[in-house]
Structures are given as C-alpha cells and as structure tokens.
Motif scaffolding. Structure first.
Motif, PDB file in Angstrom:
ATOM      1  N   LEU A 195      -1.700   8.524   0.280  1.00  0.00           N
ATOM      2  CA  LEU A 195      -2.179   9.399  -0.797  1.00  0.00           C
ATOM      3  C   LEU A 195      -1.978  10.872  -0.476  1.00  0.00           C
ATOM      4  N   ASN A 234      -8.712   1.328  -2.946  1.00  0.00           N
ATOM      5  CA  ASN A 234      -8.304   2.236  -1.887  1.00  0.00           C
ATOM      6  C   ASN A 234      -8.589   1.622  -0.527  1.00  0.00           C
ATOM      7  N   PRO A 247     -10.343   6.034  -8.777  1.00  0.00           N
ATOM      8  CA  PRO A 247      -9.749   5.812  -7.458  1.00  0.00           C
ATOM      9  C   PRO A 247      -9.204   7.102  -6.868  1.00  0.00           C
ATOM     10  N   THR A 265      -5.121   4.804   1.933  1.00  0.00           N
ATOM     11  CA  THR A 265      -4.070   4.274   1.068  1.00  0.00           C
ATOM     12  C   THR A 265      -4.594   3.896  -0.307  1.00  0.00           C
ATOM     13  N   LEU A 266      -3.673   3.787  -1.239  1.00  0.00           N
ATOM     14  CA  LEU A 266      -3.916   3.214  -2.557  1.00  0.00           C
ATOM     15  C   LEU A 266      -3.187   1.885  -2.613  1.00  0.00           C
ATOM     16  N   ARG A 279       0.831  -1.183   0.000  1.00  0.00           N
ATOM     17  CA  ARG A 279       0.000   0.000   0.000  1.00  0.00           C
ATOM     18  C   ARG A 279       0.875   1.246   0.000  1.00  0.00           C
TER      19      ARG A 279
END
Length: 284
Positions: A7, A247, A214, A237-238, A4
């Motif tokens: 962002l 996500n 996203p 998080t992405l 992860r």
C-alpha cells in the motif's frame, strides 16, 4: 493462494493525482534521560504523519521507538523503501533501498533516514523463515536529535499506545487504525478506522482485518491498535484474493522482536502515548 499488494503510494501515482534542543548522548556507562516529548497537540512528528521516502513513495508512520543511546525513531513499513512492483511483498527477495536512505517527515520540516529495515536485514541474513519473509514489514526512520522536541508518540484521534500487544488477535476482535494517504486530499475525518480482525495467520506474524474503509495506497505502515489501546501491528498489504478488500497487518510484537535481535540497535523499545486512549467508537 493469497494475492496481496503493498500500500505504498508510488511517485507515479502521486504525479497522476490532483489532490529543546538537541538530545544529548550520554557517555558509556551513564544513564540516558528519557525523551522529552512535545505536547501531542503541538507535535509535528507523531504516528499517522505522512512519510516520503526518496526514490520510492508516500506512506504513513506508525509508532515511535527509542533505544538505550537516546536515539528516537518513527516506524514505517519496510516496503515503503521498496524498489519493485506493488505485488512484491516477499521481503526476502524484493528490491529495496539501502539503509541511510532519506525520508521526509511531511509537515514537520524534518528529514530522517532509514536506520533499520526488516527487508534489508532479512536479505543480509539469508532469512529462510517463510512467514517472516512474507509478513515482516517494519522499518525505523531515525529522527535527528534536534527534532525529538517536535515529537510525540501518541496515535492521533485514538490516543495510546498503552502497551505492546503480545497475544495477537482472535476472530472478530475489534481493531483501530489511523491512515493518512495523500489520496484522501487532506480529509482527516476519513483517517481514523475501526474494524474487526479475521484472526492471526502466518504462525503469529500477521492479522487479516476488515475496517469500515480499507487501507488504500499511502496508508502503508499505519499503526493498528487493539480494543484496549495496545500496539497490535502495522498495515502492510491489501488482499486481492481470496478475501478482497481485507488488509494484512504485520504483528508488531514479532516485528519488534526481530529488530531487537537482528537490527543492531541496542535497547530498542516501543514508546507509549501520552494521550489517554479513548476506546472504540462503534459497538464492539
């Protein structure tokens, strides 16, 4: 193993992208009046505004909170004040700026300061709960008393929140969000997002979600609502793997409960929106 990344829109990424009155505190033992909000259409401080944390980067504010002393806060992701790499997502050992760090509430002319950070709190406590370390990602920015009159707790476009979601999500449950990354160049039509949850993970601490687009760097901290307008969580998080493009959304009921227990802010609570929740736009 999941991979992860946070962002937060870092300062280095930004450089490379061209794109009333005071709230009075009551004496001990006396009731504190509820905040008087600005009309939603006129408020310059609200969920979904951009925040700029000194020495870190740009994020998106999530929900508005208050305490029993009459103070008002706006939430952002704890990692928005992180000092490490974007892949440093463990709040129990990642570098982080101290409480009191200044945060610019973009577009309002107001600067607040970090009054609570789950990362700082977990590190100070020596937290050993692996799920909390991985997913507890909430910070609170104290709004100056004189700026509460510029504030409204409603989520743009969607309205709400109508309550705090305490049940998590089920697979394919509809979720809604509003991101405000500066990388979109001010195109607000791209800010509202609707998608689906892939279910709850981390023993209730997190939800993996897919949205029509996203979250991207700068969307960190964005508010997520469930299909009834309840405050579900905050964008953290992405995922790069195993499900690329999804996500991670921290569960707000867990994050808020942790802050209430360990954050040292008496009477901390979520504030509800003044704008009626409009509901999902796409079939659910």
């Amino acid at each position: 193993m999941a991979i992860r990344t946070t962002l937060r829109r870092s300062a280095s990424l930004a450089a490379g992208t061209a794109l009333l009155g005071a709230l009075m505190l009551a004496a001990p033992g006396t009731a504190v009046a509820a905040p008087v909000w600005a009309p939603a259409a006129q408020a310059t401080i609200h969920p979904g505004i951009q925040t700029e944390t000194d020495g870190s980067g740009q994020c998106t504010a999530n929900f508005v909170f208050s305490d029993s002393s009459g103070n008002v806060y706006i939430g952002q992701a704890a990692h928005c004040s992180g000092t490490g790499a974007a892949t440093d997502t463990n709040g129990c050992d990642a570098g982080t700026l101290p409480l009191g760090t200044k945060v610019t509430l973009v577009g309002s002319g107001v600067t607040g300061e970090i009054a609570y950070s789950s990362w700082n709190t977990m590190q100070g406590r020596g937290e050993t709960n692996a799920d909390a370390c991985a997913y507890n990602d909430l910070a609170l920015v104290k709004i100056p008393a004189a700026a509460v009159s510029k504030t409204n707790p409603s989520v743009p476009f969607w309205g709400g929140p109508t309550a705090l979601d305490t049940n998590g999500t089920t697979t394919l449950e509809t979720v809604l969000s509003y991101g405000n990354s500066s990388l979109r160049g001010g195109i607000t039509q791209l800010s509202p997002k609707q998608g689906k949850s892939l279910g709850t993970e981390g023993n209730g601490w997190s939800h993996s979600v897919y949205t029509v687009t996203p979250g991207i760097p700068g969307d960190s901290g964005s508010a997520f609502l469930d299909s009834t307008g309840k405050a579900l969580g905050t964008l953290s998080t992405l995922a790069i793997a195993p499900i690329a493009g999804s996500n991670g959304v921290g569960d707000l009921s867990h994050e808020l409960a942790y802050a209430q227990q360990y954050g040292g802010i008496a009477g901390l609570k979520l504030e509800l929106g003044t704008v009626t929740f409009r509901g999902p736009l796409l079939p659910i």
